[in-house]
Design a protein around this motif. Structure first.
Motif, PDB file in Angstrom:
ATOM      1  N   SER A   1       0.674  -1.213   0.134  1.00 20.70           N
ATOM      2  CA  SER A   1       0.121  -0.003  -0.005  1.00 20.70           C
ATOM      3  C   SER A   1       0.979   1.204  -0.055  1.00 20.70           C
ATOM      4  O   SER A   1       1.763   1.290   0.527  1.00 20.70           O
ATOM      5  N   GLY A   2       0.439   2.190  -0.745  1.00 17.38           N
ATOM      6  CA  GLY A   2       1.066   3.647  -0.691  1.00 17.38           C
ATOM      7  C   GLY A   2       2.352   3.469  -1.580  1.00 17.38           C
ATOM      8  O   GLY A   2       2.823   2.502  -2.165  1.00 17.38           O
ATOM      9  N   ILE A   3       3.086   4.774  -1.616  1.00 16.77           N
ATOM     10  CA  ILE A   3       4.326   4.859  -2.424  1.00 16.77           C
ATOM     11  C   ILE A   3       5.701   4.812  -1.698  1.00 16.77           C
ATOM     12  O   ILE A   3       6.642   4.584  -2.053  1.00 16.77           O
ATOM     13  N   ARG A   4       5.336   4.824  -0.302  1.00 14.01           N
ATOM     14  CA  ARG A   4       6.475   4.861   0.905  1.00 14.01           C
ATOM     15  C   ARG A   4       6.534   3.619   1.377  1.00 14.01           C
ATOM     16  O   ARG A   4       5.725   3.061   2.117  1.00 14.01           O
ATOM     17  N   ILE A   5       7.567   2.813   0.876  1.00 16.72           N
ATOM     18  CA  ILE A   5       7.543   1.462   1.179  1.00 16.72           C
ATOM     19  C   ILE A   5       8.398   1.204   2.001  1.00 16.72           C
ATOM     20  O   ILE A   5       9.678   1.708   2.137  1.00 16.72           O
ATOM     21  N   PRO A   6       8.093   0.297   3.461  1.00 16.27           N
ATOM     22  CA  PRO A   6       8.821  -0.179   4.417  1.00 16.27           C
ATOM     23  C   PRO A   6      10.199  -0.655   3.764  1.00 16.27           C
ATOM     24  O   PRO A   6      10.233  -1.647   3.084  1.00 16.27           O
ATOM     25  N   PHE A   7      11.400  -0.216   4.275  1.00 21.98           N
ATOM     26  CA  PHE A   7      12.556  -0.870   3.706  1.00 21.98           C
ATOM     27  C   PHE A   7      12.622  -2.600   3.896  1.00 21.98           C
ATOM     28  O   PHE A   7      13.462  -3.189   3.232  1.00 21.98           O
ATOM     29  N   LYS A   8      12.164  -2.675   5.222  1.00 19.01           N
ATOM     30  CA  LYS A   8      12.211  -4.178   5.530  1.00 19.01           C
ATOM     31  C   LYS A   8      11.650  -5.175   4.473  1.00 19.01           C
ATOM     32  O   LYS A   8      11.620  -6.402   4.534  1.00 19.01           O
ATOM     33  N   TYR A   9      10.495  -4.591   4.000  1.00 23.23           N
ATOM     34  CA  TYR A   9      10.053  -5.336   2.737  1.00 23.23           C
ATOM     35  C   TYR A   9      10.343  -5.626   1.770  1.00 23.23           C
ATOM     36  O   TYR A   9      10.014  -6.179   0.440  1.00 23.23           O
ATOM     37  N   LEU A  10      11.711  -4.676   1.155  1.00 19.13           N
ATOM     38  CA  LEU A  10      12.259  -4.617   0.153  1.00 19.13           C
ATOM     39  C   LEU A  10      13.041  -6.052  -0.066  1.00 19.13           C
ATOM     40  O   LEU A  10      13.529  -6.639   0.740  1.00 19.13           O
ATOM     41  N   HIS A  11      13.174  -6.357  -1.564  1.00 21.72           N
ATOM     42  CA  HIS A  11      13.935  -7.467  -2.155  1.00 21.72           C
ATOM     43  C   HIS A  11      15.185  -7.231  -1.430  1.00 21.72           C
ATOM     44  O   HIS A  11      15.798  -5.949  -1.372  1.00 21.72           O
ATOM     45  N   PRO A  12      16.024  -8.207  -1.044  1.00 25.57           N
ATOM     46  CA  PRO A  12      17.097  -8.079  -0.332  1.00 25.57           C
ATOM     47  C   PRO A  12      18.268  -7.525  -1.296  1.00 25.57           C
ATOM     48  O   PRO A  12      19.290  -6.639  -1.150  1.00 25.57           O
ATOM     49  N   GLU A  13      18.107  -7.758  -2.546  1.00 21.42           N
ATOM     50  CA  GLU A  13      19.059  -7.149  -3.494  1.00 21.42           C
ATOM     51  C   GLU A  13      18.985  -5.660  -3.743  1.00 21.42           C
ATOM     52  O   GLU A  13      19.695  -4.924  -3.720  1.00 21.42           O
ATOM     53  N   VAL A  14      17.572  -5.217  -3.617  1.00 28.55           N
ATOM     54  CA  VAL A  14      17.454  -3.854  -3.570  1.00 28.55           C
ATOM     55  C   VAL A  14      17.710  -3.041  -2.320  1.00 28.55           C
ATOM     56  O   VAL A  14      18.476  -1.987  -2.302  1.00 28.55           O
ATOM     57  N   TYR A  15      17.514  -3.844  -1.321  1.00 27.47           N
ATOM     58  CA  TYR A  15      17.687  -3.023  -0.118  1.00 27.47           C
ATOM     59  C   TYR A  15      19.234  -2.948   0.325  1.00 27.47           C
ATOM     60  O   TYR A  15      19.751  -1.815   0.600  1.00 27.47           O
ATOM     61  N   PHE A  16      20.022  -3.836  -0.086  1.00 24.41           N
ATOM     62  CA  PHE A  16      21.643  -3.752   0.026  1.00 24.41           C
ATOM     63  C   PHE A  16      22.085  -2.691  -1.021  1.00 24.41           C
ATOM     64  O   PHE A  16      23.126  -2.068  -0.825  1.00 24.41           O
ATOM     65  N   ALA A  17      21.381  -2.317  -2.210  1.00 23.58           N
ATOM     66  CA  ALA A  17      21.878  -1.599  -3.076  1.00 23.58           C
ATOM     67  C   ALA A  17      21.725   0.060  -2.693  1.00 23.58           C
ATOM     68  O   ALA A  17      22.407   0.841  -3.119  1.00 23.58           O
ATOM     69  N   ILE A  18      20.328   0.058  -1.755  1.00 19.68           N
ATOM     70  CA  ILE A  18      20.128   1.496  -1.363  1.00 19.68           C
ATOM     71  C   ILE A  18      20.259   1.900   0.051  1.00 19.68           C
ATOM     72  O   ILE A  18      20.266   2.976   0.500  1.00 19.68           O
ATOM     73  N   GLU A  19      20.783   0.871   1.005  1.00 24.30           N
ATOM     74  CA  GLU A  19      20.766   0.881   2.267  1.00 24.30           C
ATOM     75  C   GLU A  19      22.007   1.927   2.804  1.00 24.30           C
ATOM     76  O   GLU A  19      21.854   2.861   3.598  1.00 24.30           O
ATOM     77  N   SER A  20      22.858   2.352   2.077  1.00 21.46           N
ATOM     78  CA  SER A  20      23.810   3.281   2.214  1.00 21.46           C
ATOM     79  C   SER A  20      23.743   4.612   1.644  1.00 21.46           C
ATOM     80  O   SER A  20      24.496   5.473   1.720  1.00 21.46           O
ATOM     81  N   LEU A  21      22.558   4.840   0.683  1.00 21.74           N
ATOM     82  CA  LEU A  21      22.510   5.789  -0.044  1.00 21.74           C
ATOM     83  C   LEU A  21      21.751   7.019   0.597  1.00 21.74           C
ATOM     84  O   LEU A  21      20.906   6.707   1.755  1.00 21.74           O
ATOM     85  N   ASN A  22      22.193   8.329   0.410  1.00 22.89           N
ATOM     86  CA  ASN A  22      21.534   9.565   1.099  1.00 22.89           C
ATOM     87  C   ASN A  22      20.340   9.521   0.064  1.00 22.89           C
ATOM     88  O   ASN A  22      20.245   9.236  -1.091  1.00 22.89           O
TER      89      ASN A  22
END
Length: 359
Positions: A257-278
Motif C-alpha cells: 500500500s502507498g508509495i512509501r514502502i518500508p525498507f524491511k519489505y524490499l527485496h534483499p538485492e534492492v535493500y543492499f543497493a540502497i541502504e547506504s544511499l542518502n
C-alpha cells in the motif's frame, strides 16, 4: 502491541486487497492429495461467476501461511471477501468496463520475473511450480484479469469519496499518544533499466548499454540531469531503451500500500543497493537478465527516506489520509452491497448460508 494502520493503494479496500492477493496465489480450481485429483464443489454462484470449495481452501492455506489461526469465523470472513470480489467482478462485466491494451501481458511478465528472481533461475521456478511458464502465465493472466476488473468496479463505485485535511487532523488529534502506531524506516525507491534496442544484441551493444547507464548515473549524481527526466530525454535514442518505475512490491512480489514502502519489505538485492544511499543517491549499475531473457543494466534511485518514528502529522499525513479514505470507501462498498444483493442472483450451498447474512 499497537495496531498498525495500513494505508490503501489507489482505491482498493483492505478486504478487497486481501481477497485479491489470495486469488492471485490460487492455482487451478482443484485440490490435490497424494498426486490424485479430488472432486471439487461449487459453493457460491453470483450470476455467471462461481466460487469453488478449493478457492476457499486455498484462501485458508494462504492466510495460515501468514501464521493466522483459521477458525470458523475467519473462514466465513474469507468466504465473504471472495463473494464481494465476485460481485464486483460481475458488476464490472455488467458495466462493460475495459482493461487497457497490453496491461495484463505487462503485469504477467513482471510478476513472473519477480518469482523467477526469488527462485534464482527459471528452471528452478518451473521445477517447483510443476508447470511450464506457458501454463503458469495462462493461469496468472486469468487471475490478474479478474483482479483488474474487480479494481475497476470498485473504483467506479468509490471515485467520488474524498477525505479533507480537517478530517485527517481531527482523526490524528483524537488518537491518544500511546495509540499512535510506530512506522519502520521507509522511503520511495525507483528502478532505472537500460536495454539494448536490438532484439538479439551483440556483446558490444550490451557493453554500450553499460557505458550509457554510467553516463546517465554520472549526470544524475552531478545534478546535470534529474532522475525524472531520464526516460523523456532518452526516449528517442536509437541505440538504447530506458525504463524507470517506482518499486511498489515486497520481496515476495506482493503489492504494498502507498508509495512509501518500508525498507524491511524490499527485496534483499534492492535493500543492499540502497541502504547506504542518502536521499537523491543512485546505486552502482547492476547487470541482469529480464523475463524475456534480454540482457540489461539497472540502478536504483532513492528519492525519499523517512526514519523509523511514531505517527505524526508532518511525516505521515499521506498514510493517515489513505487510512481514512479506505474506511470511507469501505462504508460506501458495504452500503452498495445491500442493493447489489437484489441486483445479482446469488446462491450459496446450504452449509455456507450463514455468509449470506453477512452481505
Amino acid at each position: 502491541m499497537q495496531k498498525k494502520i495500513i494505508p490503501v493503494l489507489c482505491t482498493l479496500t483492505k478486504t478487497v486487497i486481501w481477497s485479491l492477493a489470495i486469488n492471485i496465489c490460487a492455482g487451478l480450481p482443484v485440490t490435490k492429495a497424494n498426486d490424485q485429483f479430488l472432486l471439487d464443489k461449487v459453493i457460491v454462484t453470483i450470476n455467471q461467476e462461481i466460487i469453488l470449495h478449493s478457492d476457499l481452501e486455498e484462501a485458508c492455506k494462504q492466510l495460515a501461511s501468514e501464521r493466522e489461526v483459521i477458525d470458523e469465523s475467519k473462514k466465513i470472513a474469507l468466504l465473504r471477501a471472495l463473494v464481494v470480489n465476485k460481485i464486483l467482478l460481475a458488476k464490472a462485466k455488467l458495466e462493460n468496463l475495459k482493461i487497457p491494451k497490453g496491461h495484463l501481458e505487462k503485469e504477467c511478465d513482471a510478476k513472473i520475473a519477480r518469482w523467477i528472481d526469488q527462485f534464482g533461475t527459471q528452471e528452478k521456478f518451473v521445477e517447483i511450480a510443476g508447470e511450464s511458464i506457458y501454463h503458469i502465465k495462462k493461469s496468472l493472466k486469468k487471475s490478474l484479469k479478474e483482479e483488474y476488473f474487480t479494481f475497476l468496479a470498485y473504483r467506479h463505485l468509490t471515485q467520488h469519496v474524498l477525505v479533507t485535511p480537517a478530517e485527517v487532523k481531527n482523526y490524528f488529534n483524537a488518537l491518544p499518544p500511546d495509540k499512535r502506531p510506530y512506522y519502520p524506516s521507509s522511503g520511495e525507491v525507483y528502478e532505472l533499466v537500460v536495454y539494448p534496442k536490438a532484439v538479439k544484441p551483440t556483446e558490444q551493444e550490451i557493453k554500450l548499454v553499460e557505458i550509457e547507464l554510467n553516463k546517465i548515473r554520472a549526470q544524475i549524481v552531478s545534478g546535470i540531469l534529474k532522475f525524472e527526466a531520464v526516460v523523456q530525454q532518452y526516449a528517442e535514442d536509437k541505440k538504447i531503451a530506458v525504463q524507470a518505475k517506482l518499486i511498489t512490491h515486497n520481496q515476495e512480489g506482493e503489492l504494498l500500500s502507498g508509495i512509501r514502502i518500508p525498507f524491511k519489505y524490499l527485496h534483499p538485492e534492492v535493500y543492499f543497493a540502497i541502504e547506504s544511499l542518502n536521499v537523491g543517491g543512485v546505486s552502482e549499475p547492476q547487470k541482469y537478465i529480464d523475463t524475456l531473457g534480454r540482457s540489461a543494466w539497472r540502478l536504483y534511485y532513492l528519492k525519499k527516506k523517512v526514519e523509523a518514528h511514531h505517527m505524526n502529522l508532518t511525516q505521515d499525513y499521506e498514510q493517515i489520509h489513505n487510512h481514512l479514505l479506505e474506511q470511507k470507501k469501505k462504508a460506501v462498498l458495504d452500503k452498495w452491497m445491500q442493493s447489489a444483493k437484489s441486483e445479482f442472483v446469488i446462491n450459496f450451498a446450504p452449509e455456507y448460508l450463514p455468509v449470506e447474512q453477512l452481505l
